[in-house]
Motif scaffolding. Structure first.
Motif, PDB file in Angstrom:
ATOM      1  N   ILE A 147       0.840  -1.202   0.000  1.00 30.51           N
ATOM      2  CA  ILE A 147       0.000   0.000   0.000  1.00 30.51           C
ATOM      3  C   ILE A 147       0.871   1.247   0.000  1.00 30.51           C
ATOM      4  CG2 ILE A 147      -1.612   1.347   1.399  1.00 30.51           C
ATOM      5  CD1 ILE A 147      -2.895  -1.245   2.258  1.00 30.51           C
ATOM      6  N   LEU A 148       1.907   1.233   0.866  1.00 31.49           N
ATOM      7  CA  LEU A 148       2.780   2.413   0.956  1.00 31.49           C
ATOM      8  C   LEU A 148       3.502   2.642  -0.364  1.00 31.49           C
ATOM      9  CD1 LEU A 148       4.204   2.089   4.573  1.00 31.49           C
ATOM     10  CD2 LEU A 148       2.395   3.580   3.732  1.00 31.49           C
ATOM     11  N   GLN A 150       2.376   1.877  -3.332  1.00 32.66           N
ATOM     12  CA  GLN A 150       1.403   2.457  -4.281  1.00 32.66           C
ATOM     13  C   GLN A 150       1.222   3.946  -4.034  1.00 32.66           C
ATOM     14  OE1 GLN A 150      -2.379   0.690  -5.006  1.00 32.66           O
ATOM     15  NE2 GLN A 150      -1.597  -1.384  -4.751  1.00 32.66           N
ATOM     16  N   ILE A 151       1.163   4.319  -2.737  1.00 31.60           N
ATOM     17  CA  ILE A 151       1.000   5.740  -2.415  1.00 31.60           C
ATOM     18  C   ILE A 151       2.205   6.529  -2.905  1.00 31.60           C
ATOM     19  CG2 ILE A 151       0.946   7.379  -0.486  1.00 31.60           C
ATOM     20  CD1 ILE A 151      -0.817   5.469   1.006  1.00 31.60           C
TER      21      ILE A 151
END
Lengths: 161, 533
Positions: A147-148, A150-151
């Motif tokens: 997730i990180l 992707q951010i």
């Protein structure tokens, strides 16, 4: 060793367990990569505190904290003058005869407090699971590092424009 | 009726939330009027209670009539209620003004949220307003309660609603920030709960006043025991996580900058400040200042140094930000350092503690003012970065005026309240001999000067952004208002400027910032009535 076990561990067994559980929960909350595992850690952490409170209320050789009602009725019936059964005078007499000894009852207050804490814990978990569901819809994964990443790529893409 | 006022403060928004939950989904237009009626009821109740407090001293209220000394029905006849039973609500001059601040801020933000909430909360308007009112219930309750366990429950009510409000936005980074906030916030609340458990072990009471009586009896006989010390550390760490004190601030910047602007306008001014108030309340009413500053004198020095690091780190990180909202978030971290440092300067007879309480009030309105502006800029001009603000004085002069008032208060220029709170804090620092705190405050003010005058320069002298240029930057927030600008017809001031529903709260806040500054002497005098031992 035996002495240590008998003096430090045995009388405080519940407290040792709660501290160990709490640390397990805290470690999982911080170190696990999967969001659901983090939440499991959070729940363990909260439950450890419930164990602590429950241990606080326990006394050795104690009963459940319910004061029997029949005693009052029995004595009120004995007093013929007080047919109502709930006269102030009759009630007072009974209290004099049957003094409630707090040592014989487990302390109910910490246990009752924990009912509230359990409710709070459940609702926190509910909100957290809803947020995790949203995260899964947005990112398609439950691993924190993915997730990180992707951010981060989204951030650098917006900087390039 | 008037003796029931303290509970009405908490109950009015609760019933409002229930009504919206039941009726709101049928007709969205019901929401805002119900919110306003509920909050105005609270405001009237707060004003009523506060006048009572100023006339006759602290007001105590026992929920359900469980007042110590009264008779209650028991199994074997009536029993006298012992001390520490029942949930106590207490209003004095310390929290009365904070209740007033919560009521005013929440009313302003609800006016600001008209129409905006519907767009930002993905059409979940009734849900948004239910959470909004429940958050107000939690904040009022946290401020008014005199019971340590009740405080935990209300902290959790507040936190749960704020998690949901932050996660409601469309920005996916906001959702991740909300998740981190849930983890941190739950750990913080659990630490607090554990600390209360240890206190209960030693004192057998959950009522704040009663705990203090038991702790300080016989020259701190119980107060000196180890479990009480452990309880104090656990409670403090728990509250510090909730207020984003320096090493524990990680959750704050992302959570507040990526959430919907209505949520951030309500959360940023109130959540951290009320947590600071709780810390001060626990220090004064539960443990007592003698216990903290005389029995364990070394601790306060360490905390003041932590606060100094918080101020410097918050200011430095704010300098590095390019987004307006994120910069403001790091300023909150620095401001929390001000208040914690001020509260730990020692003997409440000195000015540090009073300065910290006054700064809670001042900072609530300063932060509200700046976040309102940030919300208006993001929506109306699609400006979330600092460089997007160029030419803003020409484009939106009224909003920019409000921004200038907030910024001047943040820097600390008289007659705004920011100047006086800094003045009291610096005075407290000098009295306590904490020169590092004084220096940190001055450095932080200088950093604020740099931060805000940079924005003024861009906004005043910068050229108007070219049409269509600024849309390329932002994928997160879609804006419709500036799309229909016709290059031939220059929009009039009324079209360019924010709508009245945004400007009324903004100018109201700006007026309060100046009024708080003008009447600072009287307010601090009232606050000191409660703080002085």
């Amino acid at each position: 060793m035996r002495e240590f076990l008998e003096q430090s561990i045995q009388p405080y067994f519940n407290y040792w367990v709660y501290v160990i559980l709490m640390m397990i929960g805290l470690w999982a909350t911080i170190a696990k990569n999967n969001l659901i595992k983090k939440l499991i850690g959070m729940s363990i952490f909260q439950t450890a505190i419930i164990l602590f409170y429950v241990s606080v209320g326990v006394k050795k050789d104690s009963k459940i904290p319910i004061i029997p009602h029949q005693v009052e009725e029995h004595h009120a019936a004995e007093d013929g003058n007080h047919a109502g059964g709930h006269g102030e005078h009759g009630a007072k007499r009974v209290t004099e005869k049957h003094v409630i000894e707090p040592d014989k009852f487990a302390n109910p207050l910490p246990h009752v407090l924990m009912l509230t804490a359990i409710v709070v814990g459940v609702s926190t978990l509910g909100v957290a699971l809803a947020v995790v569901q949203m995260l899964f819809k947005e990112f398609g994964t439950l691993e924190e590092d993915e997730i990180l990443a992707q951010i981060k790529t989204a951030d650098s893409a917006s900087l390039d424009v | 009726m008037s003796d029931q006022l303290p509970i009405i403060i908490v109950l009015a928004p609760l019933f409002g939330a229930l009504i919206i939950g039941l009726v709101g989904s049928r007709d969205h237009r019901v929401c805002v009027p119900v919110v306003l009626v509920a909050l105005l009821t609270s405001l009237i109740a707060v004003i009523g209670t506060l006048t009572q407090v100023l006339e006759t001293g602290p007001v105590d209220y026992f929920v359900g009539g469980w007042e110590p000394g009264k008779m209650a029905p028991g199994v074997h006849g009536p029993v006298e209620i012992a001390k520490g039973f029942g949930i106590q609500l207490r209003v004095d001059t310390l929290n009365g003004f904070l209740l007033l601040a919560i009521a005013i801020v929440s009313i302003f933000v609800s006016i600001f949220s008209i129409r905006r909430a519907n767009q930002e909360a993905a059409s979940k308007t009734p849900q948004f307003y239910t959470l909004y009112l429940l958050l107000c219930v939690g904040l009022f309750g946290m401020t008014i309660t005199g019971d340590a366990f009740n405080l935990f429950v209300l902290v959790e009510v507040t936190s749960l609603t704020s998690y949901a409000l932050i996660a409601m936005g469309r920005n996916r980074r906001g959702t991740m920030a909300a998740f981190n906030y849930i983890l941190m916030g739950t750990v913080g609340a659990s630490f607090y709960l554990l600390g209360v458990g240890y206190l209960y072990l030693k004192t057998g009471s959950l009522n704040m006043e009663h705990i203090q009586e038991v702790l300080s009896a016989n020259d701190f006989e119980i107060g000196r025991s180890k479990p009480v010390m452990v309880a104090f550390v656990l409670i403090m760490v728990g509250i510090w996580i909730k207020m984003a004190f320096f090493p524990l601030y990680g959750w704050l910047p992302n959570a507040y900058s990526y959430c919907p602007s209505t949520s951030s306008c309500l959360l940023a001014p109130l959540m951290t400040k009320i947590s600071v108030y709780i810390m001060i309340r626990v220090m004064l009413s539960v443990f007592g200042w003698e216990w903290i500053f005389i029995e364990y004198a070394g601790w306060s020095d360490a905390v003041v140094i932590l606060a100094v690091i918080a101020i410097l780190a918050g200011s430095t990180l704010a300098l590095a930000q390019r987004e307006l909202k994120k910069m403001l978030c790091y300023l909150i971290v620095a401001e929390v350092g001000y208040m914690v440092g001020g509260a730990w300067l020692g003997d409440p007879e000195r000015w540090g503690m009073s300065g910290a309480v006054y700064h809670i009030l001042a900072d609530a309105f300063m932060t509200l003012c700046l976040f309102l502006c940030a919300g208006i800029f993001a929506k109306k001009a699609n400006a979330t970065r600092i460089e997007d603000l160029s030419g803003m004085f020409k484009k939106m002069p009224l909003t920019m005026t409000g921004f200038v008032v907030g910024a001047l208060a943040m820097i600390g220029i008289p007659p705004t309240c920011g100047f006086f709170s800094k003045f009291y804090l610096i005075r407290g620092g000098i009295e306590g001999g904490h020169w590092e705190f004084v220096i940190a405050l001055i450095i932080s003010s200088l950093v604020n000067v740099v931060l805000f005058f940079r924005i003024f320069e861009i906004a005043f002298f910068g050229a108007k952004p070219a049409e269509g240029h600024d849309h390329a930057h932002h994928h997160d927030e879609d804006d419709h208002s500036s799309n229909n600008q016709d290059p031939i017809d220059e929009p009039t001031l009324l079209e360019r400027e924010a709508p009245l529903r945004s400007l009324i709260p903004l100018f109201g806040t700006a007026a309060i910032i100046i009024l708080l500054g003008v009447y600072n002497g009287q307010i601090v005098e009232w606050i000191r009535l409660t703080i002085k031992p």
